[in-house]
Design a protein around this motif. Sequence first.
Motif, short mmCIF file in Angstrom:
data_model
loop_
_atom_site.label_atom_id
_atom_site.label_comp_id
_atom_site.label_asym_id
_atom_site.label_seq_id
_atom_site.Cartn_x
_atom_site.Cartn_y
_atom_site.Cartn_z
N THR A 152 12.84 -7.12 35.21
CA THR A 152 14.42 -6.83 35.25
C THR A 152 14.74 -5.48 35.03
N VAL A 153 15.80 -5.29 35.95
CA VAL A 153 16.14 -3.83 35.87
C VAL A 153 17.81 -4.17 35.59
N THR A 154 18.34 -3.47 34.51
CA THR A 154 19.79 -3.57 34.25
C THR A 154 20.69 -2.13 34.22
N ARG A 155 21.72 -2.51 34.79
CA ARG A 155 22.59 -1.25 34.60
C ARG A 155 23.81 -1.70 33.81
N TYR A 156 24.04 -0.77 32.78
CA TYR A 156 25.17 -0.95 31.89
C TYR A 156 26.53 -0.40 32.03
N LEU A 157 27.67 -1.00 32.21
CA LEU A 157 28.70 -0.55 32.61
C LEU A 157 29.85 -0.59 31.34
N SER A 158 30.91 -0.03 31.40
CA SER A 158 31.96 0.00 30.62
C SER A 158 32.40 -1.23 29.97
N ARG A 159 32.43 -2.17 30.90
CA ARG A 159 32.89 -3.62 30.45
C ARG A 159 31.78 -4.76 31.29
N GLY A 160 30.73 -4.61 31.32
CA GLY A 160 29.60 -5.48 31.85
C GLY A 160 28.47 -4.75 32.22
N THR A 161 27.71 -5.64 32.94
CA THR A 161 26.23 -5.22 33.26
C THR A 161 26.05 -5.79 34.76
N LEU A 162 25.02 -5.16 35.43
CA LEU A 162 24.51 -5.52 36.76
C LEU A 162 23.00 -5.57 36.59
N SER A 163 22.42 -6.73 36.91
CA SER A 163 20.82 -6.75 36.59
C SER A 163 20.19 -7.45 37.81
N ALA A 164 19.01 -7.12 38.16
CA ALA A 164 18.18 -7.64 39.31
C ALA A 164 16.94 -8.05 38.68
N ASP A 168 22.18 4.68 30.74
CA ASP A 168 22.86 3.43 31.31
C ASP A 168 22.00 2.48 31.69
N TRP A 169 20.74 2.44 31.68
CA TRP A 169 19.91 1.56 32.33
C TRP A 169 18.89 1.00 31.05
N SER A 170 18.21 -0.31 31.59
CA SER A 170 17.06 -0.66 30.85
C SER A 170 16.12 -1.32 31.88
N LEU A 171 14.92 -1.44 31.17
CA LEU A 171 13.93 -2.08 32.00
C LEU A 171 12.97 -2.99 31.37
N SER A 173 16.51 -12.83 41.71
CA SER A 173 17.87 -13.01 41.32
C SER A 173 18.62 -11.81 41.13
N LEU A 174 19.94 -12.18 41.15
CA LEU A 174 21.05 -10.94 40.86
C LEU A 174 21.81 -11.66 39.88
N GLN A 175 22.31 -10.58 38.88
CA GLN A 175 23.01 -11.29 37.96
C GLN A 175 24.43 -10.32 37.52
N ALA A 176 25.44 -10.57 37.06
CA ALA A 176 26.34 -9.72 36.49
C ALA A 176 27.23 -10.22 35.57
N THR A 177 27.68 -9.47 34.54
CA THR A 177 28.69 -9.79 33.36
C THR A 177 29.99 -8.89 33.51
#
Length: 381
Positions: free
Chosen positions: A111-123, A72-75, A139-143
Amino acid sequence: MDSKPQNGATAGQALLAAAMLLPGVGAVHAETPPERASIGFKYLYYKEDQPGLDRVRVHAPAVSVLAPVAGDWSLGASATVDDVSGASPRYHTAVSGASRMKDLRKAGDITVTRYLSRGTLSASAAYSTEHDYVSRALSLQATLASEDKNTTWSFGVGGSDDSINPVNRIVQGAGRQTVSVLAGATRVLTPLDVAQFTLTHSRGHGYYSDPYKLADERPGQRRLDTALLQWNHRYAAQGATSRLSYRFYRDSFGIRAHTLGAEWVQGLAGGWSLTPGIRLYTQRAANFYFDPVYDSLLGAPFPTGYVFGSGRASSADQRLAAFGAAALSLKVAKQVNRDWAVDVRLERYQQRSAWRLFGSGSPGLAPMRAVNLQFGVTRQW
């Protein structure tokens, strides 16, 4: 050198915008981790000139990687080296004999991203350095996607901390700090149409003057806002997609700018695609920009009545002037096979005072032309 961001995005703003803007092609959905790892290499050659003056040349190789991690992660990470050389205008379009420049900029981000069922969280974090300039950004991002997966909202916050130490020692240990916030929405309008709207606000304080230009004293604070509207339409029968965009920019320096962009992505047989594009730009001058009317006693480039150290904001930097610009581009891409892809992109840019819309351009500016050539190759496994 005068290559630092002045009327564009800071490193923090650029990092945030790049991380948050969605592709906008195809269905909007809760993003999933990449199935395969990839590595890409790009090479950029940039050259700009004015009549009788070969100004700036840039050679910039870059490498980027993206890999799924633990399901559930990407780098993702990238690194680039910019080799810059040429002649920098001292003021307006004049160049002094001492204005030759050569610099090497090294930059990287992760960038490190965590994938959720309906979105993402990234730093994300970025760092770049030159002989007289260092920039650090976070930066911090969310979708978040709606339940029907037809709308995705995006949010972000970013900050940068820049250090300026010019070789002429006009200032030493000067700094600039910027905080940016972003909010946007991407919406599937029809099975063939996707639209995106993004707002960005930034606020910064610190050293904004150009230490290599005379009579260049800028305010110590700056606020800027951008609004970006994008619309993509798929022409299924032609195997093509149109991409239209409009961007409005304003800042507390008094600059107002409009950008219109259009691209046509045409798929061809054998994995080929062609993407011609056009971009039109117009800008109002900063409130403290002065045209080439010089003081009768002090001479060039000082504006009439200029007093050293008065604290009165002034600048003859042509990037803060009123002008218009146009750019034509063409990208050719080839999906060689499942693992390899290559692309080449050429852009020709020209800037003229007379091309400004919604008002007159700044007098005394020589036309500026630029060519931008990029080559890229991507490998997946």
